[in-house]
Design a protein around this motif. Structure first.
Motif, mmCIF file in Angstrom:
data_model
loop_
_atom_site.group_PDB
_atom_site.id
_atom_site.type_symbol
_atom_site.label_atom_id
_atom_site.label_comp_id
_atom_site.label_asym_id
_atom_site.label_seq_id
_atom_site.Cartn_x
_atom_site.Cartn_y
_atom_site.Cartn_z
ATOM 1 N N ALA A 116 0.827 -1.206 0.000
ATOM 2 C CA ALA A 116 0.000 0.000 0.000
ATOM 3 C C ALA A 116 0.855 1.245 0.000
ATOM 4 O O ALA A 116 2.064 1.194 0.288
ATOM 5 C CB ALA A 116 -0.926 -0.005 1.214
ATOM 6 N N GLY A 117 0.234 2.352 -0.303
ATOM 7 C CA GLY A 117 0.915 3.644 -0.259
ATOM 8 C C GLY A 117 0.812 4.231 1.137
ATOM 9 O O GLY A 117 -0.237 4.123 1.778
ATOM 10 N N GLY A 118 1.885 4.827 1.622
ATOM 11 C CA GLY A 118 1.885 5.433 2.958
ATOM 12 C C GLY A 118 1.402 6.876 2.898
ATOM 13 O O GLY A 118 1.847 7.656 2.052
ATOM 14 N N TYR A 194 -3.599 5.022 -9.690
ATOM 15 C CA TYR A 194 -3.165 5.508 -8.384
ATOM 16 C C TYR A 194 -3.880 6.833 -8.121
ATOM 17 O O TYR A 194 -4.471 7.427 -9.012
ATOM 18 C CB TYR A 194 -1.642 5.668 -8.351
ATOM 19 N N GLU A 195 -3.800 7.309 -6.872
ATOM 20 C CA GLU A 195 -4.590 8.458 -6.456
ATOM 21 C C GLU A 195 -4.007 9.779 -6.949
ATOM 22 O O GLU A 195 -2.791 9.925 -7.101
ATOM 23 C CB GLU A 195 -4.678 8.488 -4.920
ATOM 24 N N THR A 196 -4.883 10.741 -7.133
ATOM 25 C CA THR A 196 -4.434 12.105 -7.412
ATOM 26 C C THR A 196 -3.978 12.722 -6.093
ATOM 27 O O THR A 196 -4.293 12.209 -5.011
ATOM 28 C CB THR A 196 -5.569 12.974 -7.985
ATOM 29 N N ALA A 210 -2.705 4.328 5.300
ATOM 30 C CA ALA A 210 -2.201 3.610 4.130
ATOM 31 C C ALA A 210 -3.351 3.421 3.153
ATOM 32 O O ALA A 210 -4.496 3.215 3.566
ATOM 33 C CB ALA A 210 -1.625 2.254 4.533
ATOM 34 N N VAL A 211 -3.032 3.485 1.852
ATOM 35 C CA VAL A 211 -4.068 3.326 0.830
ATOM 36 C C VAL A 211 -3.679 2.204 -0.125
ATOM 37 O O VAL A 211 -2.551 2.146 -0.600
ATOM 38 C CB VAL A 211 -4.336 4.651 0.064
ATOM 39 N N GLY A 212 -4.642 1.325 -0.366
ATOM 40 C CA GLY A 212 -4.396 0.207 -1.268
ATOM 41 C C GLY A 212 -5.666 -0.225 -1.967
ATOM 42 O O GLY A 212 -6.726 0.379 -1.783
ATOM 43 N N MET A 213 -5.549 -1.286 -2.782
ATOM 44 C CA MET A 213 -6.662 -1.699 -3.636
ATOM 45 C C MET A 213 -7.200 -3.087 -3.301
ATOM 46 O O MET A 213 -7.832 -3.726 -4.138
ATOM 47 C CB MET A 213 -6.207 -1.656 -5.108
ATOM 48 N N THR A 236 4.881 0.473 0.296
ATOM 49 C CA THR A 236 5.799 0.344 -0.833
ATOM 50 C C THR A 236 6.113 1.677 -1.511
ATOM 51 O O THR A 236 7.005 1.759 -2.349
ATOM 52 C CB THR A 236 5.231 -0.621 -1.885
ATOM 53 N N ASP A 237 5.361 2.711 -1.181
ATOM 54 C CA ASP A 237 5.613 4.029 -1.758
ATOM 55 C C ASP A 237 4.972 5.072 -0.854
ATOM 56 O O ASP A 237 4.076 4.755 -0.082
ATOM 57 C CB ASP A 237 5.025 4.135 -3.175
ATOM 58 N N MET A 238 5.483 6.294 -0.961
ATOM 59 C CA MET A 238 4.903 7.361 -0.151
ATOM 60 C C MET A 238 3.824 8.055 -0.955
ATOM 61 O O MET A 238 4.084 8.740 -1.942
ATOM 62 C CB MET A 238 5.995 8.337 0.293
HETATM 63 N N1 HPA Z 1 -2.042 3.596 -3.863
HETATM 64 C C1 HPA Z 1 -2.909 2.583 -3.989
HETATM 65 N N2 HPA Z 1 -2.559 1.326 -3.979
HETATM 66 C C2 HPA Z 1 -1.269 1.024 -3.796
HETATM 67 C C3 HPA Z 1 -0.313 2.032 -3.653
HETATM 68 C C4 HPA Z 1 -0.722 3.384 -3.674
HETATM 69 O O1 HPA Z 1 0.088 4.318 -3.563
HETATM 70 N N3 HPA Z 1 0.882 1.411 -3.495
HETATM 71 C C5 HPA Z 1 0.658 0.079 -3.537
HETATM 72 N N4 HPA Z 1 -0.659 -0.158 -3.727
#
Ligand code: HPA
Length: 276
Positions: A116-118, A194-196, A210-213, A236-238
């Motif tokens: 997920a994104g932090g 991915y999010e705006t 955290a945001v994920g799908m 896995t990413d900011m």
């Molecule tokens: N956003 C949504 N889902 C994700 C992300 C993110 O940044 N990183 C990994 N899964």
């Protein structure tokens, strides 16, 4: 009367049992880039999803699509190497079908993981987080449709989806393994985009970390069945909306692989100390 869903669950579970005579108690879902945990399972049998009736098969790179049954740290587990997501076009009911089959096989505890994104500026890509709560922002729910009362209630409680005892166990194991473990709220979006930056500001304002799908449909289905749930997230990413670099799936997988040894160490410790 047996519901159509119950019939399909039993059919799938029976197909797995015919292939592998083994009764798992712990279900493990391995998220993007986290499949290597399965290498540490003393394997009794492996069943590709394609060979399980009614099972959805994943279309995303990094999601192998097989069920690994065997012993992990002395515990009988069934690990899903790969999962399906709403963004692939599956319904929420299809996404959670494997969880219901794992329940039919005997699992009463679910350890679910994801990438997920932090959303916290203080966090770093590569951090691990234990999920304390979630926000369903996917606009759907796997329990929509007729309810089979023999599986769970029409209106299940969702006040404590993540077992506080398991959260505490995860935090204790993290200390013992000297792994930094954040705690926080996971918000699920549909994706696949991915999010705006504006969406990320909104999600942070919701109180999410955290945001994920993924994950949220599976957890709802598991709680409907009365399973205990532990959720672990690999940041896995900011996703702060301020990064100089755009997010890519390749980067998500690269960071997941990098943190994988730490994730594996933590999960093995948790499973070893978990009471099933
Ligand atoms: N956003 C949504 N889902 C994700 C992300 C993110 O940044 N990183 C990994 N899964």
């Amino acid at each position: 009367m047996t519901s159509e869903l119950r019939r399909r669950m039993e059919e799938a579970a029976e197909a797995v049992r015919r292939r592998v005579a083994f009764e798992p108690k712990l279900a493990i879902v391995l998220g993007s880039g986290l499949g290597a945990l399965a290498d540490h399972i003393e394997t009794v049998g492996v069943v590709p999803y394609a060979e399980i009736p009614h099972f959805p098969t994943s279309t995303v790179p990094g999601h192998a699509g097989r069920l690994v049954l065997g012993w992990l740290e002395g515990k009988p587990v069934a690990a899903m190497q790969g999962r399906v997501h709403l963004y692939e076009g599956y319904t929420a009911q299809e996404v959670v079908f494997p969880i219901r089959v794992l329940f039919a096989l005997g699992c009463r505890t679910l350890l679910v993981s994801n990438a997920a994104g932090g959303l916290n500026r203080e966090w770093r890509a590569g951090d691990l987080m234990v999920i304390t709560d979630h926000i369903n922002f996917q606009g759907t729910n796997p329990l929509v449709g007729p309810n089979d009362d023999s599986l769970g209630p029409r209106f299940p409680d969702m006040s404590r989806p993540y077992d506080p005892v398991l959260v505490e166990l995860a935090e204790r194991c993290a200390v013992e393994e000297r792994v930094v473990l954040r705690r926080g709220v996971y918000v699920a979006v549909v994706g696949p985009s991915y999010e705006t930056a504006a969406e990320l500001r909104m999600l942070r304002g919701f109180g999410a970390n955290a945001v994920g799908m993924s994950t949220v449909p599976e957890v709802i289905a598991a709680r409907h069945l009365g399973m205990r749930v532990l959720g672990l997230t690999a940041i896995t990413d900011m996703a702060t909306g301020e990064a100089a670099q755009p997010v890519t799936h390749e980067e998500v997988l690269r960071v997941a692989r990098e943190l994988e040894p730490r994730f594996v160490r933590l999960v093995r410790r948790i499973v070893r100390e978990m009471e099933l």
